[in-house]
Design a protein around this motif. Structure first.
Motif, PDB file in Angstrom:
ATOM      1  N   GLN A 137      69.610 -27.560  42.789  1.00  0.00           N
ATOM      2  CA  GLN A 137      68.737 -28.117  43.828  1.00  0.00           C
ATOM      3  C   GLN A 137      67.560 -27.194  44.135  1.00  0.00           C
ATOM      4  O   GLN A 137      66.555 -27.653  44.642  1.00  0.00           O
ATOM      5  CB  GLN A 137      69.522 -28.398  45.101  1.00  0.00           C
ATOM      6  CG  GLN A 137      69.948 -27.169  45.858  1.00  0.00           C
ATOM      7  CD  GLN A 137      71.159 -27.467  46.703  1.00  0.00           C
ATOM      8  OE1 GLN A 137      72.278 -27.498  46.214  1.00  0.00           O
ATOM      9  NE2 GLN A 137      70.947 -27.724  47.961  1.00  0.00           N
ATOM     10  N   LEU A 138      67.699 -25.874  43.816  1.00  0.00           N
ATOM     11  CA  LEU A 138      66.609 -24.939  44.062  1.00  0.00           C
ATOM     12  C   LEU A 138      65.371 -25.359  43.279  1.00  0.00           C
ATOM     13  O   LEU A 138      64.279 -25.443  43.804  1.00  0.00           O
ATOM     14  CB  LEU A 138      67.004 -23.531  43.641  1.00  0.00           C
ATOM     15  CG  LEU A 138      67.894 -22.773  44.622  1.00  0.00           C
ATOM     16  CD1 LEU A 138      68.442 -21.512  43.993  1.00  0.00           C
ATOM     17  CD2 LEU A 138      67.108 -22.425  45.872  1.00  0.00           C
ATOM     18  N   GLU A 161      76.750 -23.736  48.864  1.00  0.00           N
ATOM     19  CA  GLU A 161      76.120 -22.959  47.798  1.00  0.00           C
ATOM     20  C   GLU A 161      75.291 -21.809  48.375  1.00  0.00           C
ATOM     21  O   GLU A 161      75.412 -20.684  47.953  1.00  0.00           O
ATOM     22  CB  GLU A 161      75.207 -23.862  46.953  1.00  0.00           C
ATOM     23  CG  GLU A 161      74.418 -23.057  45.928  1.00  0.00           C
ATOM     24  CD  GLU A 161      73.532 -23.903  45.039  1.00  0.00           C
ATOM     25  OE1 GLU A 161      73.689 -25.139  45.031  1.00  0.00           O
ATOM     26  OE2 GLU A 161      72.694 -23.323  44.352  1.00  0.00           O
ATOM     27  N   LYS A 216      72.407 -25.298  51.828  1.00  0.00           N
ATOM     28  CA  LYS A 216      72.385 -26.037  50.563  1.00  0.00           C
ATOM     29  C   LYS A 216      73.833 -26.167  50.115  1.00  0.00           C
ATOM     30  O   LYS A 216      74.540 -25.155  50.008  1.00  0.00           O
ATOM     31  CB  LYS A 216      71.598 -25.267  49.507  1.00  0.00           C
ATOM     32  CG  LYS A 216      70.129 -25.260  49.773  1.00  0.00           C
ATOM     33  CD  LYS A 216      69.385 -24.476  48.724  1.00  0.00           C
ATOM     34  CE  LYS A 216      67.900 -24.508  49.020  1.00  0.00           C
ATOM     35  NZ  LYS A 216      67.183 -23.494  48.255  1.00  0.00           N
ATOM     36  N   SER A 242      70.633 -30.623  51.252  1.00  0.00           N
ATOM     37  CA  SER A 242      70.134 -29.444  51.955  1.00  0.00           C
ATOM     38  C   SER A 242      69.505 -29.882  53.263  1.00  0.00           C
ATOM     39  O   SER A 242      69.070 -31.030  53.410  1.00  0.00           O
ATOM     40  CB  SER A 242      69.133 -28.674  51.099  1.00  0.00           C
ATOM     41  OG  SER A 242      67.976 -29.425  50.920  1.00  0.00           O
ATOM     42  N   HIS A 274      76.963 -29.051  48.143  1.00  0.00           N
ATOM     43  CA  HIS A 274      77.245 -30.245  47.352  1.00  0.00           C
ATOM     44  C   HIS A 274      78.392 -31.005  47.987  1.00  0.00           C
ATOM     45  O   HIS A 274      79.252 -30.412  48.636  1.00  0.00           O
ATOM     46  CB  HIS A 274      77.655 -29.862  45.923  1.00  0.00           C
ATOM     47  CG  HIS A 274      76.589 -29.112  45.204  1.00  0.00           C
ATOM     48  ND1 HIS A 274      76.587 -27.744  45.103  1.00  0.00           N
ATOM     49  CD2 HIS A 274      75.473 -29.550  44.580  1.00  0.00           C
ATOM     50  CE1 HIS A 274      75.498 -27.368  44.445  1.00  0.00           C
ATOM     51  NE2 HIS A 274      74.811 -28.424  44.118  1.00  0.00           N
ATOM     52  N   THR A 312      69.221 -22.824  57.112  1.00  0.00           N
ATOM     53  CA  THR A 312      69.036 -23.851  56.085  1.00  0.00           C
ATOM     54  C   THR A 312      70.266 -23.803  55.180  1.00  0.00           C
ATOM     55  O   THR A 312      70.636 -22.740  54.685  1.00  0.00           O
ATOM     56  CB  THR A 312      67.778 -23.573  55.239  1.00  0.00           C
ATOM     57  OG1 THR A 312      66.659 -23.454  56.108  1.00  0.00           O
ATOM     58  CG2 THR A 312      67.524 -24.713  54.271  1.00  0.00           C
ATOM     59  N   ALA A 354      63.910 -28.506  44.726  1.00  0.00           N
ATOM     60  CA  ALA A 354      63.199 -28.272  45.981  1.00  0.00           C
ATOM     61  C   ALA A 354      61.799 -27.716  45.692  1.00  0.00           C
ATOM     62  O   ALA A 354      60.818 -28.121  46.289  1.00  0.00           O
ATOM     63  CB  ALA A 354      63.973 -27.305  46.865  1.00  0.00           C
ATOM     64  N   ASP A 408      73.569 -33.100  45.600  1.00  0.00           N
ATOM     65  CA  ASP A 408      72.923 -31.960  46.257  1.00  0.00           C
ATOM     66  C   ASP A 408      72.469 -32.362  47.654  1.00  0.00           C
ATOM     67  O   ASP A 408      71.808 -33.380  47.808  1.00  0.00           O
ATOM     68  CB  ASP A 408      71.657 -31.528  45.503  1.00  0.00           C
ATOM     69  CG  ASP A 408      71.910 -31.255  44.033  1.00  0.00           C
ATOM     70  OD1 ASP A 408      73.059 -30.936  43.685  1.00  0.00           O
ATOM     71  OD2 ASP A 408      70.953 -31.379  43.252  1.00  0.00           O
TER      72      ASP A 408
END
Ligand SMILES: *[C@@H]1O[C@H](CO)[C@@H](O)[C@H](O)[C@H]1NC(C)=O
Length: 191
Positions: A183-184, A61, A74, A87, A76, A72, A187, A85
Motif C-alpha cells: 500500500q506504500l 503493518e 496501515k 489506511s 490489512h 496514521t 499511496a 489494504d
C-alpha cells in the motif's frame, strides 16, 4: 581516565537499554510509536468480530505517530481470502492516548500500554447499529513475542471482561505478510 570513560560509556548504554524497555501507560510520546508492527493477539467480548472475514480482524503493518499526537494506521484485513489494504488517520481526542475513528461503526480506542521498541496494547470500544463490543489488540515490532508477554495480554483482557477463549493468536494464521509494503507504493502513486 580511560577506565572511567569506559565505565561512563557502559552506564550510558545500560541506561539507554533500560529506557527502551520501559512500560509506558500515560503521557505517551506518540512519534515513538511510529514504525512497523505485527498483530500478535486480538481479544473481543464478541468473538465473531475477530474471527475470519471480520473487518475488525486487523493485521497491522505500520503506524505513524505525528508530533500533534495523531496516528496514521496501515493494515490489512482478509475478506474471502483476499488481503485488503486499509489506511487512515486518527486524531487524538481531548484525553491523552484516546482516539476516535469511524471504521465499521464509531470506534473509540485508547493506548493501554506501550514499550516503544517492543509492543503496544490498544483497547477499543466499537459502537454500531448491531451491537457494541470491545476489542483488545497486541501489536509487536517482531512477528511474534514471548509467551510471557502473551500471558500478560491475556491477564489485561480479563480485567476488561474478555475471557481467554475469546482471544485469538494470529501468529498462527496468514496475516497478509506478503501484502506488506504494497500500500506504500499505492499511496505514493496516488499523490
Ligand atoms: C496532525 O498532523 C498530521 C500530519 O501532519 C495531519 O495529517 C493531521 O491532520 C493533524 N491533525 C490535527 C488535529 O491537527
Amino acid at each position: 581516565m580511560k577506565l572511567l570513560s569506559l565505565c561512563l560509556g557502559l552506564t550510558l548504554v545500560w541506561a539507554h537499554e533500560e529506557g527502551n524497555h520501559e512500560v509506558v501507560t500515560s503521557n505517551f510520546d506518540v512519534p515513538k510509536i511510529s514504525g512497523e508492527w505485527y498483530t500478535i493477539l486480538l481479544g473481543s467480548d464478541v468473538k465473531k468480530r475477530i474471527e475470519e472475514n471480520s473487518v475488525m480482524r486487523i493485521f497491522m503493518e505500520h503506524i505513524q505517530g505525528w508530533d500533534n499526537s495523531s496516528l496514521t494506521f496501515k493494515f490489512h484485513v482478509k475478506i474471502d481470502g483476499e488481503c485488503i489494504d486499509i489506511s487512515g488517520l486518527c486524531d487524538q481526542a481531548a484525553e491523552d492516548g484516546v482516539y476516535n475513528v469511524i471504521y465499521a461503526g464509531f470506534d473509540t480506542f485508547r493506548i493501554v500500554e506501550v514499550v516503544y521498541s517492543d509492543y503496544i496494547i490498544f483497547h477499543l470500544i466499537s459502537f454500531n447499529n448491531e451491537q457494541t463490543f470491545q476489542m483488545m489488540a497486541l501489536f509487536a515490532r517482531e512477528p511474534d513475542v514471548s509467551p510471557k508477554l502473551k500471558k500478560k495480554f491475556v491477564e489485561i483482557c480479563q480485567k476488561y471482561g474478555i475471557t481467554e477463549e475469546n482471544i485469538v493468536d494470529l501468529t498462527k494464521v496468514d496475516r497478509c505478510l506478503h501484502a506488506r509494503g504494497r500500500q506504500l507504493s499505492q499511496a505514493s502513486s496516488a499523490k
